[in-house]
Design a protein around this motif. Structure first.
Motif, PDB file in Angstrom:
ATOM      1  N   TRP A 159     102.649 -52.003  70.291  1.00 29.23           N
ATOM      2  CA  TRP A 159     103.339 -52.346  69.643  1.00 29.23           C
ATOM      3  C   TRP A 159     104.478 -53.367  70.323  1.00 29.23           C
ATOM      4  N   TRP A 160     105.117 -53.318  71.086  1.00 37.67           N
ATOM      5  CA  TRP A 160     106.004 -53.583  72.023  1.00 37.67           C
ATOM      6  C   TRP A 160     105.707 -55.131  72.108  1.00 37.67           C
ATOM      7  N   ASN A 161     103.785 -54.871  73.259  1.00 33.07           N
ATOM      8  CA  ASN A 161     103.821 -55.077  74.067  1.00 33.07           C
ATOM      9  C   ASN A 161     102.830 -56.384  73.290  1.00 33.07           C
ATOM     10  N   THR A 162     102.462 -56.300  71.838  1.00 34.01           N
ATOM     11  CA  THR A 162     102.008 -57.147  71.673  1.00 34.01           C
ATOM     12  C   THR A 162     102.672 -57.984  70.859  1.00 34.01           C
ATOM     13  N   LEU A 163     103.550 -57.440  70.055  1.00 31.47           N
ATOM     14  CA  LEU A 163     104.834 -58.803  69.572  1.00 31.47           C
ATOM     15  C   LEU A 163     105.669 -59.677  70.866  1.00 31.47           C
ATOM     16  N   HIS A 164     105.474 -59.522  71.949  1.00 29.55           N
ATOM     17  CA  HIS A 164     106.211 -60.161  73.338  1.00 29.55           C
ATOM     18  C   HIS A 164     105.062 -60.927  73.758  1.00 29.55           C
ATOM     19  N   GLN A 165     103.883 -60.259  73.955  1.00 27.60           N
ATOM     20  CA  GLN A 165     102.810 -61.498  74.440  1.00 27.60           C
ATOM     21  C   GLN A 165     101.558 -60.877  74.075  1.00 27.60           C
ATOM     22  N   PRO A 166     100.663 -61.726  72.976  1.00 27.71           N
ATOM     23  CA  PRO A 166     100.084 -61.551  72.857  1.00 27.71           C
ATOM     24  C   PRO A 166      98.533 -61.337  73.181  1.00 27.71           C
ATOM     25  N   TRP A 191     103.710 -55.432  82.327  1.00 32.70           N
ATOM     26  CA  TRP A 191     104.270 -54.528  81.438  1.00 32.70           C
ATOM     27  C   TRP A 191     103.153 -54.330  80.266  1.00 32.70           C
ATOM     28  N   ASP A 192     101.811 -54.305  80.793  1.00 34.25           N
ATOM     29  CA  ASP A 192     100.357 -53.776  80.145  1.00 34.25           C
ATOM     30  C   ASP A 192     100.753 -52.516  79.283  1.00 34.25           C
ATOM     31  N   ALA A 193     100.389 -52.781  78.427  1.00 33.63           N
ATOM     32  CA  ALA A 193     100.439 -51.332  77.702  1.00 33.63           C
ATOM     33  C   ALA A 193     100.195 -50.287  77.901  1.00 33.63           C
ATOM     34  N   ARG A 194      99.366 -50.625  78.765  1.00 30.03           N
ATOM     35  CA  ARG A 194      98.347 -48.829  79.109  1.00 30.03           C
ATOM     36  C   ARG A 194      99.752 -47.969  80.202  1.00 30.03           C
ATOM     37  N   LEU A 195      99.176 -49.208  81.056  1.00 34.68           N
ATOM     38  CA  LEU A 195     100.020 -49.320  82.292  1.00 34.68           C
ATOM     39  C   LEU A 195     101.513 -48.755  81.968  1.00 34.68           C
ATOM     40  N   THR A 196     102.327 -49.328  81.070  1.00 35.65           N
ATOM     41  CA  THR A 196     103.304 -48.727  80.842  1.00 35.65           C
ATOM     42  C   THR A 196     103.537 -47.618  80.328  1.00 35.65           C
TER      43      THR A 196
END
Lengths: 221, 252, 216
Positions: free
Chosen positions: B179-186, B125-130
């Motif tokens: 934001w969601w992605n960085t929140l969950h996985q640095p 669930w990478d930010a770009r692909l998502t």
């Protein structure tokens, strides 16, 4: 028998032609599964653990979404009256239409499930079993949905009402469907549960049309 | 010769225009794709980290450009439908949606094929692909809406509104997914290399970009032509039905 | 319509309840092969309900309806064609597909009836392959009526069959009813428009209602 074939064939043709109903159900399935990680977080281990339940629940919702289609259109345009006057008993009509719903909705959903499994980090080697379990369990989904559809015939907000009526009836399918898949992941020996799933489907295929036919009788204006 | 966009507004002129342009465009697409694929597969160097899999990029990245650009085309066409009531705008938007969805699907598939050796799993669930997955869902919604409404006029306006709502929402979705992605996985999991890319990689990338652009325009023109013809068939069938009615009434 | 029908239809003491109200009761009639019944009465007196009762789509509050002379064990509903207010036409199927389906379905394992011949009855043959959704209201009505010809059945229940039909088509329908009766069929028709058909029986549901009026 010819009548059953004619009816199933027509219903399949209709769902392919009328506004891409199959596509909408598939799209809905995809959206529900795709949106779950935003609530659960992108942790792949967690997602893999909840994947069987998530895939089943989303499938039930997607299948229910098109459940009111089983009888509604035929009721609205008067076809149901004529169907009732054919050589098939009403339970046969209900069974044929539920079967067509299974072919046009549940089978495509079950075949899409592996792709969605990939999104949820579902172990690849168990994917054939996932599809088999869904194919075994979904006849119950369609045939029970047929009961809900016949009960809510001609009512307003029938779609929501069907979900309210039918989702509790799906609990056994959900329990054995999920545990069949989970068993495949964790403990491939204890696969006996899938027979339970088949049993539920077979029982629904026999009994649900009778209930649906009785409900249809009450719905005739 | 006076040639302007307003001339093309007439569907018949558009059909003539498309008829002349399509063969040339097809040739150009084949040429660019040939050159681009040759360069991408045989000429471009392998990545010291990613090895041969880096070549997926030559499909993935241009597809991403086109897949996202296609939504812009739809959004502009939606404005055309709603504000200027341009007869072709609705056709353009309707024809573009499945193409955009197909390109976005290619992005997702190539992305996950790339991901298998990189991340060890087909999907992360990478930010770009998502974000692109959400874009894909928006495309599906648009297509479903067009399919569900029988009257072409109403379908066009409804889809145009949905397209604009999506266009306003996309940046917000992109932001919140980041934001969601960085929140969950640095940021440790996945970041594409540096911003400095070797020109040896860049040339085939741009050639492929050009090829995909040409392919998109080609497919779009063909789809628009098909859509215009489909609407004409519909009108013809309607007149046929009327004539049958009149003939039957006259016969008796 | 080649095979002459030999079915008789009899109703004895039939009553009908709709929404807790008794629409009519003690209604009896008998129709022999070739006879036709005109059902009259203002709106709401139960014309449609009676038709649906004969077709087996509504339960009888009292009495019985039986058909004699058919193969033993055939339910009355399977001897009837019912064309009601709704056409039972699928808009996304073509004219021919619609009719073929009904012929296949209603016929079941039996044979008889010809879809292509039926298409010619109301002049729909030239548009047979066009989606029924494009048809006008009158043409959809004709398509619904074509069921009568695509699958032969002895009893025709026609509820306001002339709605949205033009004059020529009404005349064609009248001829069809006459032909059906000559073949020994029974027709029960409710209509506000004079079809020009000479009915052998007339049933006035309003008069029946009036007769009951003083009772309560």
């Amino acid at each position: 028998m010819k009548a059953v074939l004619a009816l199933v064939r027509r219903d399949i043709a209709l769902s392919f032609r009328e506004g891409g109903a199959i596509g909408v159900a598939l799209g809905f399935y995809l959206v529900v599964v795709a949106i779950a990680p935003f609530g659960l977080g992108p942790d792949l281990n967690l997602l893999a653990r909840v994947a069987p339940g998530l895939l089943w629940i989303a499938l039930l919702l997607a299948a229910l979404l098109s459940a009111d289609r089983i009888f509604h259109n035929d009721y609205e345009d008067g076809s149901l009256d004529v169907l009732a006057m054919g050589p098939l008993p009403l339970a046969g009509v209900a069974a044929s239409k539920s079967l067509a719903h299974w072919v046009t909705t549940c089978v495509p959903l079950a075949l899409l499930a592996p792709v969605l499994g990939l999104l949820l980090n579902f172990p690849i080697h168990t994917i054939p079993l996932l599809v088999l379990a869904m194919l075994a369990g979904t006849p119950a989904v369609s045939f029970i949905a047929g009961i809900g559809a016949s009960l809510t015939l001609g009512l307003r907000r029938s779609g929501l009402l069907i979900a309210l009526l039918v989702l509790p009836l799906y609990v056994p399918v959900l329990i054995f469907g999920v545990s069949t898949i989970s068993a495949a992941v964790t403990d491939p020996v204890r696969l006996g549960r899938r027979f339970m799933l088949c049993a539920i489907s077979l029982a629904s295929m026999v009994l649900a049309p009778l209930a649906a036919a009785a409900a249809l009788r009450t719905g005739f204006r | 010769m006076t040639f302007s966009l307003t001339n093309l507004a007439n569907p018949t002129r558009f059909l003539n225009f498309a008829g002349t342009v399509i063969p040339w465009l097809a040739a150009l697409t084949v040429l660019l794709l040939g050159v681009g694929l040759y360069q991408a597969v045989f000429v471009a160097p392998t990545d010291y980290q990613q090895g041969e899999t880096v070549r997926i990029m030559y499909i993935h990245v241009p597809a991403a450009w086109v897949g996202m650009g296609c939504y812009a085309v739809i959004a502009i066409a939606a404005l055309g439908t709603l504000i200027w009531r341009h007869p072709l705008a609705d056709v353009a938007a309707k024809a573009a949606a499945p193409i955009g969805a197909a390109f976005t699907f290619v992005i997702l598939v190539t992305g996950s094929l790339w991901g298998k050796p990189m991340w060890g799993t087909y999907w992360v669930w990478d930010a770009r692909l998502t974000s692109l997955l959400v874009l894909f869902l928006l495309y599906l919604g648009l297509i479903a809406l067009w399919q569900s409404i029988e009257d072409p006029g109403r379908a066009g306006r409804a889809a145009a509104i949905l397209a604009l709502v999506g266009a306003v929402n996309l940046p917000i979705i992109k932001f919140s997914v980041d934001w969601w992605n960085t929140l969950h996985q640095p940021a440790s999991v996945f970041r594409t290399g540096g911003s400095t890319i070797d020109p040896a990689l860049l040339t085939p990338l741009f050639v492929m970009g050009g090829a995909f652009l040409a392919l998109f325009v080609l497919l779009h023109l063909i789809a628009m032509r098909a859509e215009i013809l489909r609407r004409r068939v519909r009108v013809l069938q309607q007149t046929q039905v009327q004539q049958a009615q009149i003939a039957q009434a006259a016969r008796a | 319509m080649n095979t002459p029908f030999t079915v008789t239809l009899e109703a004895r003491g039939v009553a009908c309840d709709r929404g807790g109200r008794r629409l009519f009761e003690d209604l009896s009639f008998a129709l022999a092969p070739g006879e036709a019944l005109l059902v009259q009465g203002p709106n709401g007196t139960g014309k449609t309900s009676l038709m649906r009762q004969i077709a087996g789509l509504l339960p009888l509050a009292a009495g019985e309806i039986s058909a004699k002379g058919a193969e033993a064990g055939t339910p009355t509903a399977e001897l009837c064609h019912y064309v009601g207010h709704l056409n039972g036409v699928k808009t996304s199927l073509s004219v021919r597909e619609n009719l073929t389906f009904w012929a296949d379905y209603l016929r079941g394992d039996a044979t008889g009836g010809d879809v292509n011949a039926a298409l010619g009855v109301f002049g729909l043959a030239p548009i047979a392959d066009i989606a029924a959704g494009l048809l006008s209201a009158g043409q959809k009505r004709k398509l619904a009526l074509l069921r009568l010809f695509a699958c032969p059945r002895p009893i025709w229940l026609l509820d306001e069959p002339s709605v949205s039909l033009d004059v020529a088509s009404v005349e064609r329908l009248r001829q069809a009813i006459t032909g059906h009766r000559e073949a020994g069929g029974i027709a029960i028709v409710s209509t506000h428009v004079p079809l020009g058909e000479a009915f052998t029986h007339t049933l006035d549901l309003h008069a029946l209602d009036m007769a009951e009026e003083p009772a309560p």
